[in-house]
Design an enzyme around this catalytic site. Structure first.
Site, PDB file in Angstrom:
ATOM      1  N   SER A 118      47.842  33.870 -28.244  1.00  0.00           N
ATOM      2  CA  SER A 118      49.136  34.553 -28.435  1.00  0.00           C
ATOM      3  C   SER A 118      49.080  35.803 -29.294  1.00  0.00           C
ATOM      4  O   SER A 118      50.087  36.498 -29.435  1.00  0.00           O
ATOM      5  CB  SER A 118      50.156  33.571 -29.030  1.00  0.00           C
ATOM      6  OG  SER A 118      50.610  32.686 -28.037  1.00  0.00           O
TER       7      SER A 118
ATOM      8  N   LYS B  79      50.336  39.065 -27.868  1.00  0.00           N
ATOM      9  CA  LYS B  79      51.732  39.486 -27.973  1.00  0.00           C
ATOM     10  C   LYS B  79      51.905  40.695 -28.886  1.00  0.00           C
ATOM     11  O   LYS B  79      52.914  41.405 -28.792  1.00  0.00           O
ATOM     12  CB  LYS B  79      52.604  38.323 -28.465  1.00  0.00           C
ATOM     13  CG  LYS B  79      52.731  37.166 -27.482  1.00  0.00           C
ATOM     14  CD  LYS B  79      53.660  36.093 -28.027  1.00  0.00           C
ATOM     15  CE  LYS B  79      53.879  34.961 -27.031  1.00  0.00           C
ATOM     16  NZ  LYS B  79      52.719  34.065 -26.912  1.00  0.00           N
TER      17      LYS B  79
ATOM     18  N   SER C 248      56.477  32.899 -31.106  1.00  0.00           N
ATOM     19  CA  SER C 248      55.436  32.999 -30.077  1.00  0.00           C
ATOM     20  C   SER C 248      55.993  32.618 -28.711  1.00  0.00           C
ATOM     21  O   SER C 248      55.404  31.817 -27.975  1.00  0.00           O
ATOM     22  CB  SER C 248      54.224  32.124 -30.427  1.00  0.00           C
ATOM     23  OG  SER C 248      53.061  32.601 -29.794  1.00  0.00           O
TER      24      SER C 248
ATOM     25  N   LYS D  30      50.575  37.087 -37.109  1.00  0.00           N
ATOM     26  CA  LYS D  30      50.796  36.474 -35.797  1.00  0.00           C
ATOM     27  C   LYS D  30      49.730  35.416 -35.557  1.00  0.00           C
ATOM     28  O   LYS D  30      48.543  35.670 -35.769  1.00  0.00           O
ATOM     29  CB  LYS D  30      50.734  37.536 -34.688  1.00  0.00           C
ATOM     30  CG  LYS D  30      50.950  36.969 -33.290  1.00  0.00           C
ATOM     31  CD  LYS D  30      52.388  36.573 -33.083  1.00  0.00           C
ATOM     32  CE  LYS D  30      52.547  35.718 -31.827  1.00  0.00           C
ATOM     33  NZ  LYS D  30      52.094  34.325 -32.005  1.00  0.00           N
TER      34      LYS D  30
END
Length: 513
Positions: free
Chosen positions: A116, A119, A351, A459
């Site tokens: 993820s 992203k 997420s 993140k």
């Protein structure tokens, strides 16, 4: 045959490390351990201290080896030796945001699946190209013929059933109760590819592996609610949220007198196109209702059904619904809009995979005027980032969320992107959208009670065998840094790698920069 363990450890022996002493140790290991037949050979020692060490895979370009070890390098190397190497592959880069210098690197140019953390690229493209104030619209319009209604979605991934119902009520107040209308859904903002490249087929019906549609509702999922019956032996009551005829229930569950070891199962088979949900197993009489969220096939059918009910509740007469592209000239009856900034914040904090995929395809639609595709969205973001010093030519990038295992990214690319976000005005909202350690989002339960709590924004990313973390921190001497780390190829629970990531963050915070 080459030993599996030996093949894995070769990567550890040959790859560059954080200091000159470790480099010499790696070269020594190659000298005393001759290769087996068919095993890649370690490179010979360099003639000069400035020479680069060739990795045993291509097309990786190795990073320069630091001339001297640093306390930060020794600390992170120690964490890696203790919890990761040699079996797990790691790519790490720590950049000073004050000077631009690399404070630490370990195989930072190695291509790894970022999960993820991909992203971050999608967020940068959405904010940089569209802008945080740009809005994604969902509209209900009437054509010039005065009788054809079009429900058009363009990728609002956070659209809820109650918002669609309110849209219908608002539109109904502007329609003639004496006329009969035809309701159609316009899906022309996106292509008809509903599943990402390289996504795992058996992720269905997990709500995080949802089908894609420009006309989304409730995350393209439904909640299956199971309530025990009053009498033992009777089937429990099963209902759907939102209520819909597009999903069908096969109820084989039974109400029992006392709790059983056998679990209550709520499932839709992977690849199912009938939205048939099987409910089986026991549920104890008097127990609280059980709710399970699952993805659904063709979620636009549910959105269309909700709007149809809302219009009919407003005394609008409707003929059978269907699908069709709205003409160039329509009159908008009702509209709902969501800003890109809100979508990006939700995507990074939680997420959210659907938001990432919808933003990528909407960006493509906005830039090309055609039905949005993942390929066009990626091409637009690559161009935008390359023009700002973040070259992505060698990366493999196929979706917006990072669900695909085809994606390959370097720690260097992620760290450079974060550094850019600190100086590029268009990306000002990116840092604020990141989860805060110990506070919210996917970091809400991590690093609590440590120096990182409330001080680190980053993140997260994880899939089976993969874990990543990229974000911002400030060292003990007050130096701001951007860091990125990707780990691949481990069999332990992902929590074990997350602890390693947290220890590396702690080392960064404690360092002198």
């Amino acid at each position: 045959m080459t030993s599996v363990l030996r093949a894995r450890s070769l990567d550890a022996r040959c790859a560059p490390r954080g200091g000159a002493l470790l480099l010499l140790a790696a070269l020594s290991a190659c000298a005393v351990a001759p290769p087996l037949v068919g095993e890649p050979v370690c490179p010979a020692p360099p003639r000069e201290a400035t020479a680069k060490l060739a990795l045993p895979i291509a097309p990786v370009v190795p990073s320069p080896v630091p001339a001297l070890a640093t306390p930060l390098g020794e600390a992170i190397d120690g964490v890696l030796r203790d919890g990761v190497l040699p079996r797990t592959t790691a790519g790490i880069r720590v950049l000073s945001l004050a000077t631009g210098a690399t404070l630490y690197e370990h195989d930072a140019e190695r291509l790894l699946a970022p999960a993820s953390n991909l992203k971050l690229l999608t967020a940068a493209g959405a904010l940089g190209i569209l802008g945080a104030e740009h809005e994604l619209e969902t509209t209900l319009s009437v054509a010039d013929d005065g009788r054809t209604l079009f429900l058009k979605g363009c990728g609002d991934s956070l659209l809820r059933a109650d918002e669609l119902a309110a849209l219908a009520v608002e539109a109904a107040s502007r329609l003639d109760a004496e006329r009969s209308y035809v309701l159609k859904a316009d899906l022309s903002c996106f292509d008809d590819v509903y599943w990402g490249k390289g996504w795992m087929w058996d992720d269905e019906p997990d709500p995080d592996a949802m089908y894609l549609s420009p006309l989304s509702v409730n995350g393209n999922t439904v909640v299956v609610k199971v309530e025990p019956a009053d009498e033992v032996g009777d089937k429990p009551k099963v209902s759907l949220i939102p209520r819909t005829r597009a999903v069908h229930i096969d109820n084989r569950a039974k109400t029992v007198a006392e709790k059983k070891k056998e679990p209550l199962e709520v499932e839709r088979r992977p690849g199912d196109r009938d939205n048939l949900v099987l409910v089986s197993g026991p549920i104890e009489r008097g127990a609280d209702p059980v709710e399970r969220r699952i993805s659904v096939w063709a979620p636009q059918a549910i959105a269309l059904e909700i709007v149809k009910r809302g219009l009919e509740a407003g005394n609008v007469k409707l003929e059978p619904k269907g699908y069709g592209r709205s003409p160039a000239r329509v009159t908008t009856l009702a509209r709902r809009a969501r800003k890109v900034g809100e979508l990006v914040r939700h995507m990074l904090k939680t997420s959210h995979n659907l938001t990432a995929e919808c933003l990528l395809k909407y960006l493509a639609h906005h830039e090309t005027g055609r039905a949005g595709t993942a390929e066009d969205g990626i091409a637009a973001i690559r161009t935008w980032l390359a023009g700002r010093g973040v070259p992505l030519d060698e990366l493999v990038w196929v979706d917006g969320s990072g669900l695909s295992r085809y994606n390959l990214v370097t720690a260097t690319a992620l760290a450079r992107l974060l550094a850019l976000a600190r100086t590029e005005p268009a990306l000002a909202a990116l840092e604020e959208a990141l989860p805060v350690a110990g506070v919210d989002g996917t970091l809400g339960q991590r690093m609590r009670g440590t120096a990182a709590e409330t001080k680190v924004r980053a993140k997260t990313g994880s899939m089976s065998g993969l874990s990543s973390l990229a974000g911002y921190a400030t060292t003990a001497r007050g130096e701001p840094v951007a860091f990125a780390m990707i780990f691949a190829g481990f069999a332990a629970p992902v929590q074990s790698l997350q602890k390693v990531e947290d220890r590396i963050v702690a080392a960064i915070l404690a360092s002198g920069g």
